[in-house]
Design a protein around this motif. Structure first.
Motif, PDB file in Angstrom:
ATOM      1  N   MET A   1       0.839  -1.196   0.000  1.00 35.24           N
ATOM      2  CA  MET A   1       0.000   0.000   0.000  1.00 35.24           C
ATOM      3  C   MET A   1       0.879   1.254   0.000  1.00 35.24           C
ATOM      4  SD  MET A   1      -2.988   1.052   2.711  1.00 35.24           S
ATOM      5  CE  MET A   1      -3.917   2.568   2.506  1.00 35.24           C
ATOM      6  N   LYS A   4       0.838   8.122   1.455  1.00 42.39           N
ATOM      7  CA  LYS A   4       0.737   9.431   0.804  1.00 42.39           C
ATOM      8  C   LYS A   4       1.057  10.535   1.811  1.00 42.39           C
ATOM      9  CE  LYS A   4      -2.117  10.396  -2.339  1.00 42.39           C
ATOM     10  NZ  LYS A   4      -3.329  10.746  -3.110  1.00 42.39           N
ATOM     11  N   LEU A  46      -6.084  19.003   0.188  1.00 39.44           N
ATOM     12  CA  LEU A  46      -6.706  17.974   1.018  1.00 39.44           C
ATOM     13  C   LEU A  46      -8.202  17.860   0.750  1.00 39.44           C
ATOM     14  CD1 LEU A  46      -4.831  18.639   4.370  1.00 39.44           C
ATOM     15  CD2 LEU A  46      -4.549  16.665   2.861  1.00 39.44           C
ATOM     16  N   GLN A  49      -8.136  15.806  -2.405  1.00 34.26           N
ATOM     17  CA  GLN A  49      -7.523  14.493  -2.210  1.00 34.26           C
ATOM     18  C   GLN A  49      -7.409  14.208  -0.703  1.00 34.26           C
ATOM     19  OE1 GLN A  49      -3.926  13.877  -4.725  1.00 34.26           O
ATOM     20  NE2 GLN A  49      -4.297  15.966  -5.435  1.00 34.26           N
ATOM     21  N   PRO A  50      -8.470  13.765  -0.092  1.00 36.11           N
ATOM     22  CA  PRO A  50      -8.454  13.583   1.374  1.00 36.11           C
ATOM     23  C   PRO A  50      -7.738  12.317   1.847  1.00 36.11           C
ATOM     24  CG  PRO A  50     -10.579  12.961   0.477  1.00 36.11           C
ATOM     25  CD  PRO A  50      -9.790  13.491  -0.678  1.00 36.11           C
ATOM     26  N   ASP A  51      -7.132  11.556   0.920  1.00 37.08           N
ATOM     27  CA  ASP A  51      -6.570  10.264   1.299  1.00 37.08           C
ATOM     28  C   ASP A  51      -5.090  10.319   1.671  1.00 37.08           C
ATOM     29  OD1 ASP A  51      -5.908  10.890  -1.315  1.00 37.08           O
ATOM     30  OD2 ASP A  51      -5.865   8.808  -1.992  1.00 37.08           O
ATOM     31  N   PHE A  52      -4.583  11.504   2.017  1.00 33.29           N
ATOM     32  CA  PHE A  52      -3.196  11.576   2.485  1.00 33.29           C
ATOM     33  C   PHE A  52      -3.094  10.939   3.864  1.00 33.29           C
ATOM     34  CE2 PHE A  52      -2.843  14.752  -0.851  1.00 33.29           C
ATOM     35  CZ  PHE A  52      -1.546  14.554  -1.312  1.00 33.29           C
ATOM     36  N   ASP A  53      -1.963  10.274   4.094  1.00 40.14           N
ATOM     37  CA  ASP A  53      -1.736   9.623   5.383  1.00 40.14           C
ATOM     38  C   ASP A  53      -1.185  10.595   6.423  1.00 40.14           C
ATOM     39  OD1 ASP A  53      -2.307   6.730   4.741  1.00 40.14           O
ATOM     40  OD2 ASP A  53      -0.811   7.170   3.212  1.00 40.14           O
ATOM     41  N   ALA A  78     -11.583  14.988   8.929  1.00 43.63           N
ATOM     42  CA  ALA A  78     -10.465  14.040   8.836  1.00 43.63           C
ATOM     43  C   ALA A  78      -9.279  14.608   9.589  1.00 43.63           C
ATOM     44  CB  ALA A  78     -10.093  13.813   7.373  1.00 43.63           C
ATOM     45  N   TYR A  80      -5.543  14.622  10.446  1.00 42.39           N
ATOM     46  CA  TYR A  80      -4.300  14.117   9.853  1.00 42.39           C
ATOM     47  C   TYR A  80      -3.165  14.151  10.872  1.00 42.39           C
ATOM     48  CZ  TYR A  80      -6.707  14.711   5.383  1.00 42.39           C
ATOM     49  OH  TYR A  80      -7.598  14.633   4.343  1.00 42.39           O
ATOM     50  N   ARG A 130      -5.383   3.226  12.058  1.00 41.70           N
ATOM     51  CA  ARG A 130      -6.382   2.711  11.127  1.00 41.70           C
ATOM     52  C   ARG A 130      -6.803   1.285  11.477  1.00 41.70           C
ATOM     53  NH1 ARG A 130      -4.118   5.086   5.345  1.00 41.70           N
ATOM     54  NH2 ARG A 130      -4.970   7.198   5.626  1.00 41.70           N
TER      55      ARG A 130
END
Length: 416
Positions: A1, A4, A46, A49-53, A78, A80, A130
């Protein structure tokens, strides 16, 4: 995986330096970077693209500094994990950032070995979070699923009674029913898991809702079978009446559910139901850390066998005389005197009918034909032949006619 990482910094050469430093990880797909020049641009990135780690952000930037960005990241939907970057001597801002929820910090000029170590540590932290959230979500889904099958009256009883969970049981009079889906095993082999889960999920939801409407307790769900108790854990003087009403309602809903799935191309079998009443040992049984509120005894075994005998009779509901005799307001037609496996005496069984069917000429003619069979009247054969001729889709009339044609002219029925 792929991990990001969004880097927020107005230093013009930083993007090229990071891409060069981590070119191997980027090429292999282990890490992907995004870049923004200040807090305003970072929030815009963000949003798209809200899928940053994680976020790595400088403190001193135009338009929106790193501390303001950190505050917004911590209060948004979200949250972060954020690493703050500041000058080596700027410990006041670093302390402020840590107090506001930053996961870690880096100092300028950036040491890329330190950057990589911090990045990997933060990514591991995000992964652990997670996993924890996934476990919690799975537990919540499991609880919600079990709650659908856990009778509300049992829950109330257990909550109100300090001794309700004490191991052991008591003997009491109950009514009980079993359900089972005909031909379910070959159906399972023909469906993919997602389709099967959809079918069973809808079926159990519909069935258990009906049970709860009649204030029954779902004692067990095993495969496609449901075991229901009435008269336990709470006393219900009308337990048998509730059980038969429930059986008829289950049958109606199961038939409509079959129709729905036939329209989808799935040949769902009929739901067969057995109902019996009598004494049973009811309580919380088990040992160690595993306990199960259930019932044991001949009453339970007989109900299960009444459900199974529907397969031979062609009926969908079979009710014992013991249960039928404790009810009021139902129409019945006699099935016969069943010799159930494991019992030395026969058990008279009945098929419950709705009001319209109970008063129909066909039902009245069936009852007259059965009375002739019971009395040994030779005209019983012609009476059942007339019934089948009038209504070829009556499986119970067909069953008795076939038995008589094979030389068995009696109401006693040997079961497997």
């Amino acid at each position: 995986m792929t991990a990001k990482i969004l880097v927020v910094d107005d230093e013009p050469d930083l993007e090229d330096l990071i891409r060069q430093k981590f070119r191997r990880q980027i090429k292999e797909g282990g890490i992907a970077f995004g870049f923004a020049r200040d807090g305003v641009e970072a929030l815009s990135v963000l949003e798209r693209q809200p899928d940053f780690d994680m976020v790595v952000s400088d403190i001193n930037m135009p338009r929106m500094d790193g501390l303001s960005l950190l505050a917004k990241l911590q209060t948004g939907e979200a949250s972060y994990s954020t690493v703050i970057v500041s000058a080596y001597g700027d410990m006041a801002n670093i302390r402020t950032a840590m107090n506001r929820g930053a996961f870690d910090f880096l100092t300028k000029p950036i040491d890329f070995a330190d950057f990589e170590t911090t990045m990997l540590k933060t990514i591991a932290h995000v992964a652990a979070l997670r996993q924890a959230r996934a476990r919690q979500a799975a537990a919540e889904r499991a609880h919600a699923s079990l709650s659908r099958y856990f009778s509300p009256n049992l829950a109330l009883s257990l909550a109100a009674d300090d001794y309700a969970l004490k191991p052991g049981g008591e003997r009491r009079e109950i009514a009980t029913l079993f359900t089972d889906i005909a031909g379910f095993t070959p159906l399972v082999e023909s469906l993919d898991p997602e389709r099967l889960a959809e079918l069973l999920g809808g079926y159990f939801e519909a069935m258990t809702e009906i049970v709860f409407e009649h204030e029954g307790t779902v004692a067990k769900i095993i495969g496609d079978a449901i075991h229901v108790l009435f008269g336990a854990p709470a006393d219900q003087p009308d337990a048998s009446t509730r059980a038969v009403h429930c059986a008829l309602a289950l049958d109606r809903r199961a038939e409509s559910y079959r129709t729905e799935w036939r329209a989808k191309g799935v040949a769902l079998g009929a739901t067969r139901i057995g109902v019996h009443a009598g004494p049973a040992i009811v309580g919380n049984f088990g040992g160690g850390r595993l306990f199960d509120y259930t019932a044991y005894g001949d009453t339970i075994n007989a109900a299960a066998r009444l459900e199974a005998v529907n397969k031979d009779l062609g009926t969908r509901i079979c009710v014992s005389a013991a249960a039928a005799g404790r009810t009021a307001g139902f129409s019945w037609r006699p099935v016969g005197d069943l010799m159930l496996r494991g019992r030395s005496q026969s058990m008279r069984a009945f098929e419950p009918l709705d009001e319209a069917e109970g008063a129909s000429p066909h039902t009245l003619a069936y009852c007259r034909a059965f009375a002739k069979l019971e009395a040994g009247d030779a005209t019983a054969l012609s009476a059942f032949a007339a019934l089948v001729g009038e209504r070829p889709d009556d499986p119970l009339a067909q069953y008795h006619l076939k038995r008589m044609l094979n030389g068995t002219a009696r109401t006693r029925i040997e079961t497997a």
